[in-house]
Design a protein around this motif. Structure first.
Motif, mmCIF file in Angstrom:
data_model
loop_
_atom_site.group_PDB
_atom_site.id
_atom_site.type_symbol
_atom_site.label_atom_id
_atom_site.label_comp_id
_atom_site.label_asym_id
_atom_site.label_seq_id
_atom_site.Cartn_x
_atom_site.Cartn_y
_atom_site.Cartn_z
ATOM 1 N N HIS A 1 -22.866 -27.975 -2.533
ATOM 2 C CA HIS A 1 -22.876 -29.015 -3.540
ATOM 3 C C HIS A 1 -24.213 -29.740 -3.602
ATOM 4 O O HIS A 1 -24.580 -30.285 -4.631
ATOM 5 N N ASN A 2 -24.939 -29.726 -2.497
ATOM 6 C CA ASN A 2 -26.189 -30.467 -2.463
ATOM 7 C C ASN A 2 -27.420 -29.586 -2.357
ATOM 8 O O ASN A 2 -28.492 -29.970 -2.779
ATOM 9 N N LEU B 1 -8.814 -31.031 -13.771
ATOM 10 C CA LEU B 1 -10.011 -30.695 -13.019
ATOM 11 C C LEU B 1 -11.074 -31.793 -13.044
ATOM 12 O O LEU B 1 -12.267 -31.510 -12.947
ATOM 13 N N TRP C 1 -13.407 -38.584 -5.815
ATOM 14 C CA TRP C 1 -14.207 -38.666 -4.594
ATOM 15 C C TRP C 1 -13.737 -39.802 -3.692
ATOM 16 O O TRP C 1 -13.384 -40.864 -4.160
ATOM 17 N N PHE D 1 -11.831 -27.279 -4.722
ATOM 18 C CA PHE D 1 -11.943 -26.275 -5.786
ATOM 19 C C PHE D 1 -12.940 -25.189 -5.378
ATOM 20 O O PHE D 1 -12.674 -23.994 -5.546
ATOM 21 N N PHE E 1 -26.930 -32.891 -17.727
ATOM 22 C CA PHE E 1 -26.495 -32.457 -16.399
ATOM 23 C C PHE E 1 -27.456 -32.976 -15.322
ATOM 24 O O PHE E 1 -27.028 -33.449 -14.267
ATOM 25 N N ALA F 1 -25.606 -35.369 -12.628
ATOM 26 C CA ALA F 1 -25.026 -34.565 -11.555
ATOM 27 C C ALA F 1 -24.755 -35.413 -10.320
ATOM 28 O O ALA F 1 -23.690 -35.336 -9.716
ATOM 29 N N ALA G 1 -21.047 -36.904 -10.495
ATOM 30 C CA ALA G 1 -20.359 -35.842 -9.762
ATOM 31 C C ALA G 1 -20.771 -35.750 -8.302
ATOM 32 O O ALA G 1 -20.337 -34.842 -7.603
ATOM 33 N N GLY H 1 -23.240 -34.725 -6.595
ATOM 34 C CA GLY H 1 -23.787 -33.496 -6.034
ATOM 35 C C GLY H 1 -25.261 -33.401 -6.379
ATOM 36 O O GLY H 1 -25.681 -33.823 -7.468
ATOM 37 N N ASN I 1 -27.072 -30.368 -6.020
ATOM 38 C CA ASN I 1 -27.377 -29.043 -6.572
ATOM 39 C C ASN I 1 -26.744 -28.951 -7.967
ATOM 40 O O ASN I 1 -25.535 -28.735 -8.116
ATOM 41 N N VAL I 2 -27.581 -29.126 -8.992
ATOM 42 C CA VAL I 2 -27.050 -29.262 -10.345
ATOM 43 C C VAL I 2 -26.271 -28.015 -10.774
ATOM 44 O O VAL I 2 -25.232 -28.108 -11.409
ATOM 45 N N VAL I 3 -26.784 -26.834 -10.394
ATOM 46 C CA VAL I 3 -26.120 -25.597 -10.792
ATOM 47 C C VAL I 3 -24.682 -25.576 -10.262
ATOM 48 O O VAL I 3 -23.715 -25.320 -10.993
ATOM 49 N N ASN I 4 -24.551 -25.880 -8.982
ATOM 50 C CA ASN I 4 -23.215 -25.850 -8.385
ATOM 51 C C ASN I 4 -22.324 -26.937 -8.970
ATOM 52 O O ASN I 4 -21.126 -26.718 -9.168
ATOM 53 N N VAL I 5 -22.901 -28.083 -9.274
ATOM 54 C CA VAL I 5 -22.099 -29.159 -9.871
ATOM 55 C C VAL I 5 -21.555 -28.720 -11.232
ATOM 56 O O VAL I 5 -20.396 -28.960 -11.556
ATOM 57 N N ILE I 6 -22.387 -28.033 -12.010
ATOM 58 C CA ILE I 6 -21.911 -27.539 -13.311
ATOM 59 C C ILE I 6 -20.745 -26.570 -13.097
ATOM 60 O O ILE I 6 -19.714 -26.648 -13.763
ATOM 61 N N ILE I 7 -20.893 -25.693 -12.106
ATOM 62 C CA ILE I 7 -19.884 -24.656 -11.916
ATOM 63 C C ILE I 7 -18.555 -25.247 -11.454
ATOM 64 O O ILE I 7 -17.493 -24.906 -11.988
ATOM 65 N N VAL I 8 -18.604 -26.142 -10.466
ATOM 66 C CA VAL I 8 -17.329 -26.581 -9.878
ATOM 67 C C VAL I 8 -16.849 -27.913 -10.432
ATOM 68 O O VAL I 8 -15.735 -28.328 -10.108
ATOM 69 N N ASP I 9 -17.664 -28.598 -11.225
ATOM 70 C CA ASP I 9 -17.186 -29.884 -11.712
ATOM 71 C C ASP I 9 -17.256 -29.991 -13.231
ATOM 72 O O ASP I 9 -16.234 -30.021 -13.908
ATOM 73 N N ALA J 1 -15.608 -26.810 -14.632
ATOM 74 C CA ALA J 1 -14.695 -26.228 -13.642
ATOM 75 C C ALA J 1 -13.597 -25.396 -14.300
ATOM 76 O O ALA J 1 -13.136 -24.401 -13.737
ATOM 77 N N THR K 1 -14.767 -21.977 -14.772
ATOM 78 C CA THR K 1 -14.820 -21.291 -13.486
ATOM 79 C C THR K 1 -13.429 -20.860 -13.046
ATOM 80 O O THR K 1 -13.243 -19.757 -12.516
ATOM 81 N N PRO L 1 -33.286 -26.526 -9.617
ATOM 82 C CA PRO L 1 -32.718 -27.780 -10.117
ATOM 83 C C PRO L 1 -31.876 -28.481 -9.055
ATOM 84 O O PRO L 1 -30.655 -28.564 -9.163
ATOM 85 N N VAL L 2 -32.523 -28.958 -8.022
ATOM 86 C CA VAL L 2 -31.829 -29.691 -6.958
ATOM 87 C C VAL L 2 -32.430 -31.088 -6.898
ATOM 88 O O VAL L 2 -33.655 -31.240 -6.872
ATOM 89 N N PRO M 1 -30.853 -25.848 -15.319
ATOM 90 C CA PRO M 1 -29.677 -25.471 -14.530
ATOM 91 C C PRO M 1 -28.591 -24.766 -15.354
ATOM 92 O O PRO M 1 -27.799 -24.011 -14.800
#
Lengths: 138, 779, 125
Positions: free
Chosen positions: A29-30, A92, A96, A112, B723, B727, B731, B733, B735-743, B746, B749, C55-56, C71
């Motif tokens: 996530h980070n 969804l 937090w 998730f 985003f 992010a 959300a 998070g 890591n923006v890519v992962n935040v888009i995917i899982v949040d 979602a 996904t 994009p972090v 991203p």
């Protein structure tokens, strides 16, 4: 592929890769990483174990049927989205809670992602093992 | 209109559909007695319509509406004037009797409930059709009657003749339904109204419009197909494949009159033009003539009635289009009289068929002792059909002759002759069905004849008595039913005056002539049959055979087209798909001058150039290799090159995923390739390679140009910026890519991992359903 | 950079299409893999290319500032890669089973569902 060196190294490699996959999943996530990548790493770990010791041994080592793992993951992912039922938000929506004890925040988003991890790990290793076992039958 | 009676009307209109839903269950639980219960549904509707009669007769039309699809502005609007009410009374009244009759006729049939269900469905649709105000509602119910008719004709679906007749009826009336829809749209365009009441309120609007002719032609096509006018008459006799209650109800008393209803309904708005008064009498007269002649040919009592129904419908169309109020009144009287006597006679034929096992005129005779009640009903209906004084049929016939003799000139004289011949046939057929089977010597029949149960004879008896009473109480009948209906059709107030008693007039003289000719035809029917048979030959030529040829032609055509467009060759499909891709991408770019401008020479660093070259080498090697292992390795090379490209371009997640996937792909491919025993060489001859290569290069060039053009346009980064900005704040998070995917995305996904899981499942299934005997045997 | 990537994407498409036009089923499959990579690169390039900055968000920042890769296409492609793999594995197994059942890897000879011949559909009712 069943050389002595490979068979000796394979269990350690598999364990290490599984550990790494969980690490990748949780930090996703980070930092770069996440459920998809973690799941693929876990699946590769099982595939390597399968090549080294054969499919039946791998299935025993996995405890659960890979498709059952995938199904559980899908269920977890779907259920994690239902928190909105209680808070009145759409499906969804992320929720937090701060938890300073274990070092990172807990949320249904993480759950998730764990679901995604299990689906990818289960489905992909199922595919790999199924193909490996047809190889064995031949 | 008070809300109480409005509710009652709504219930009366909706109840048949509810009844259709519960009928199968009810009939299974209660058997024949269920018919008594189901008959309450049309009976209720009948009483509702009777309660409206006095309002309508006083000249007030009943209107109302309920919202149907509010978002589209579609409402269920109804409009009851004299015409609608008379039709509604016939539908619900005869419907009550038919439901009872069906209870006896299909006694013990395993699909009795289904039959009742279809019947009530039809009844609901027909009621909706005649009370509809809205064009859309008229069309929907019109089509619904066609569908119900299809289901009922094909009720005995195990016989091919039934299936053919059902399909034929559906195709012909469905064609008319489309014409109706188009016609109503055209009328709506011409008059900017979408209701019948709105159209009737401005009767000159349509006639003066330049869209009048197309609207008229479409409406005529709809009416002529539904009401079996020449040259579409052939479906109606075939529809006699349906069980007799259906023939009595749909194919004589109600549904086939929907076309006549449409013409009558639109007469005030479309009639009184030269073309209307030419086309309608012409087609109606021709139909009357053909129907009459063909009726005399038949030996099957049911078919005799069917062809006289065709003739009667022709007569009604002819009178509707004649252009005088007298003719309209004659059409109205004949329509009501016909519904009563023809419904009764059909039911009588059904009883004969049911109780003796035959409905052939040559097999039946002397049944008056065995079936006295049926005989009484039959003779009552036959006398009305023959137009004998004291019966409604007489009123109708007098009105017809009065109308036709009132106008002078050469054209009406021809019509008059046709009408006399047609009516004489009615006399002959009426007696052939209602009299001949009951008199003379009793003959051997497949079953021992005896009177049918009350459920069977109740219907014809009530209809025959009604036919008599309506004429005897003619003052009341005119005041409540016939006059309001005539007024509605003619568009101006009209009062009938004909009495059911014999009187001295030209019309009565013509009636006597008709009767005499009819009796001669009756007596000579057997000889006439022989004569007509030799004239027409035994073959069944005409539009009926034509229908078969059209259907077979369509099947052949579709098979031929299918052989071309779906020839079963994957390579052809893929080729077509990619030629299309290249054309769709390239042609618009060239036509609209959207080709990209020449980009400057790119400033790449050495390691980037190296990667690009590695990827290209991998590609080339995959395409050109003749070795299985090289193919797998080359596939891996290009994949890993892509993975490294991703990491160079700021996408570590992608790179990692791509890397894992390429690894797994190589493993999986290696595991499978060894099992496939493939020769790795490309067997394509040089000309095919050239062709395929051209397509491939065209696709490649197309995508390159497309991408160049796209990247030369300014970029809208608003979504990405959202985003990036949210992010962490929303959300939690980094890591923006992962935040888009899982949040943020979602749900996508969730769908995607479901696909992955299902793929795993399917692959497992595919590998497990191996059929051991056949595998590997042929390789 | 975009120009070179466009050209590369074109080459990927051309190679993928050329292989998919073959009649040998394994070549079609390899073509599909190349085609999938081509589409991924197409989406990636269409989202514009930035070098080496993922994009972090930095740990001490609240939002992504400065120059970083887009991203959105990455999120799209990431799932696409995994799905392409599942799809590829499915097609591979399908091809394998077809080969075992029909004894052929040539699509021209695969006529079970759509047999050759001029048989008319039934003409009755």
């Amino acid at each position: 592929m069943k050389t002595l060196i490979f068979r000796t190294v394979a269990p350690y490699l598999t364990a290490l890769m599984l550990l790494f996959s969980v690490f990748i999943l949780l930090r996703g996530h980070n930092e770069p990483g996440g459920g998809f990548i973690g799941g693929l790493i876990a699946a590769s770990a099982f595939a390597i174990y399968g090549i080294a010791f054969g499919v039946p041994a791998t299935r025993r080592a996995m405890w659960f049927h890979p498709i059952a793992i995938a199904g559980t993951g899908l269920l977890i992912a779907a259920l994690s989205g239902l928190t909105g039922l209680f808070s009145g938000t759409p499906l969804l929506t992320g929720v937090w809670t701060k938890s300073p004890i274990i070092g990172f925040d807990i949320s249904n988003v993480i759950i998730f992602d764990i679901g995604v991890y299990l689906v990818v790990a289960g489905a992909v290793s199922s595919i790999a093992l199924a193909l490996e076992s047809t190889e064995d039958n031949h | 209109m008070q809300s109480g009676s409005e509710t009652a009307l709504l219930i009366g209109l909706a109840l048949p559909f509810a009844g259709a839903a519960v009928a199968p269950w009810l009939m299974r639980r209660m058997g024949d007695r269920g018919a008594w219960l189901l008959a309450l549904i049309p009976l209720f509707a009948f009483t509702v319509f009777v309660s409206l009669v006095s309002t309508v007769a006083s000249g007030t039309s009943v209107r109302g509406e309920v919202s149907w699809i509010p978002s589209l502005g579609v409402t269920l609007a109804w409009y009851l004037d004299g015409l609608s009410t008379a039709f509604a009374l016939l539908i619900s009244g005869i419907g009550t009797l038919i439901v009872l009759y069906s209870g006896g006729y299909l006694h013990g049939h395993p699909q009795h409930g289904r039959f009742m269900s279809y019947l009530l469905l039809f009844m609901g649709a027909m009621q909706g059709l005649v009370v509809a105000d809205n064009f859309m509602m008229l069309f929907v119910f019109w089509e619904l009657t066609s569908i119900a008719s299809f289901l009922l004709i094909g009720f005995d679906h195990e016989r091919e003749a039934s299936r053919r007749a059902a399909l034929q009826a559906l195709v012909v009336t469905g064609l008319g339904g489309l014409a109706l829809l188009a016609g109503l749209v055209v009328i709506g365009m011409a008059t900017t109204t979408d209701t019948l009441s709105g159209l009737l309120a401005q009767p000159e609007g349509l006639r003066g419009s330049e869209l009048y002719l197309p609207a008229l032609l479409l409406i005529l096509l709809a009416a002529f197909t539904k009401s079996a006018q020449l040259p579409f008459h052939f479906w109606l006799p075939n529809a006699m494949q349906a069980p007799t209650p259906v023939s009595a109800y749909l194919h004589s008393a109600t549904m086939v009159k929907a076309g006549v209803y449409l013409l009558m309904r639109l007469n005030p708005a479309m009639g009184e033009t030269a073309i209307w008064e030419t086309v309608l009498p012409l087609f109606g007269g021709a139909t009357l003539l053909v129907g009459s002649v063909l009726a005399l040919r038949q030996t099957d009592l049911k078919l005799m009635l069917a062809y006289t129904t065709v003739g009667s419908l022709g007569l009604l169309v002819m009178l509707t289009g004649f252009g005088s109020d007298l003719a309209v009144s004659a059409a109205v009287l004949y329509l009501i009289a016909h519904a009563l006597f023809k419904g009764a006679l059909f039911m009588v034929v059904g009883i004969l068929d049911h109780e003796t096992g035959s409905r052939d005129t040559r097999d039946l005779g002397g049944l008056r002792k065995a079936m006295p009640i049926t005989f009484a009903a039959a003779i009552g209906a036959a006398l009305s059909m023959a137009g004998i004084p004291l019966f409604t049929g007489f009123l109708a016939k007098e009105a017809i002759y009065e109308a036709l003799t009132h106008d002078s000139g050469g054209w009406p004289l021809l019509i008059l002759l046709v009408a006399i011949l047609g009516n004489a046939t009615m006399v002959a057929i009426g007696f052939a069905v209602g009299l001949r089977p009951f008199i003379g010597r009793q003959r051997e029949t497949p079953k021992h004849p005896h009177e049918g149960p009350a459920l069977l004879w109740l219907g014809p008896v009530v209809l025959a008595i009604t036919g008599l009473l309506a004429a005897l109480l003619y003052g009341l009948f005119y005041r409540t039913i016939a006059d309001p209906m005539t007024t509605a059709v003619a568009g101006s107030a009209f009062a009938n005056a004909i009495s059911p008693l014999p009187h001295v007039s030209l019309a009565f003289g013509l009636s006597l002539v008709t009767l005499a000719v009819g009796l001669v035809l009756y007596a000579a029917q057997a000889r006439l049959r022989g004569g007509l048979a030799s004239v027409f030959g035994a073959g069944n030529w005409g539009p009926d055979r034509g229908f078969d040829h059209v259907v077979a032609g369509l099947v052949r055509l579709s098979a031929a087209v299918l052989r071309i467009v779906q020839n079963g060759r994957l390579d052809v499909y893929i080729t077509i798909a990619f030629i299309t891709t290249a054309v769709v991408l390239l042609v618009p770019m060239v036509i609209y001058s959207e080709l990209p401008s020449m980009p400057p020479f790119p400033a790449l660093q050495l390691h980037e150039w190296t990667l690009v070259v590695v990827a290209l080498v991998g590609l080339y090697s995959v395409v050109r290799t003749r070795n299985r292992l090289t193919a797998i390795v080359s596939l891996g090379i290009q994949g890993f090159a892509v993975a490294v490209l991703f990491v160079l371009m700021g996408a570590p997640d992608l790179s990692f995923t791509q890397f894992m996937v390429e690894t797994l792909s190589v493993i999986v491919l290696a595991l499978t390739m060894t099992r496939l025993h493939l020769s790795p060489t490309d067997h394509r001859p040089w000309n095919e390679r050239l062709f395929d290569g051209s397509i491939a290069i065209a696709c490649g060039v197309a995508f390159t140009l497309l991408l160049l053009r796209v990247t030369q346009n300014p970029f809208d980064a608003s979504l990405s910026e959202f985003f990036n900005a949210n992010a962490r704040i929303i959300a939690h998070g980094r890591n923006v890519v992962n935040v888009i995917i899982v949040d943020f995305r979602a749900l996508d996904t969730l769908g995607e991992i479901a696909v992955v899981a299902v793929t795993g499942l399917v692959i497992l299934a595919l590998l497990r359903i191996a059929t051991p005997g056949r595998i590997r045997g042929r390789s | 950079m975009e120009a070179v990537m466009s050209l590369l994407v074109g080459c990927f498409f051309a190679a993928g299409v050329y292989l998919m036009l073959s009649k040998a089923i394994i070549r079609i499959l390899i073509g599909i893999v190349l085609f999938g990579n081509a589409v991924n690169l197409l989406i990636f390039t269409a989202g514009r290319i930035t070098r080496e900055a993922p994009p972090v968000i930095a740990p001490d920042m609240d939002r992504l500032t400065g120059i970083a890769a887009n991203p959105l296409p990455q999120a799209l492609i990431l799932t696409a890669i995994v799905i392409s793999f599942s799809f590829f594995a499915f097609l591979l197994v399908l091809a394998l089973r077809t080969y075992q059942e029909l004894g052929s890897d040539n699509t021209v000879q695969m006529r079970v569902a759509e047999p050759e011949g001029d048989t008319l559909p039934p003409l009755g009712y």
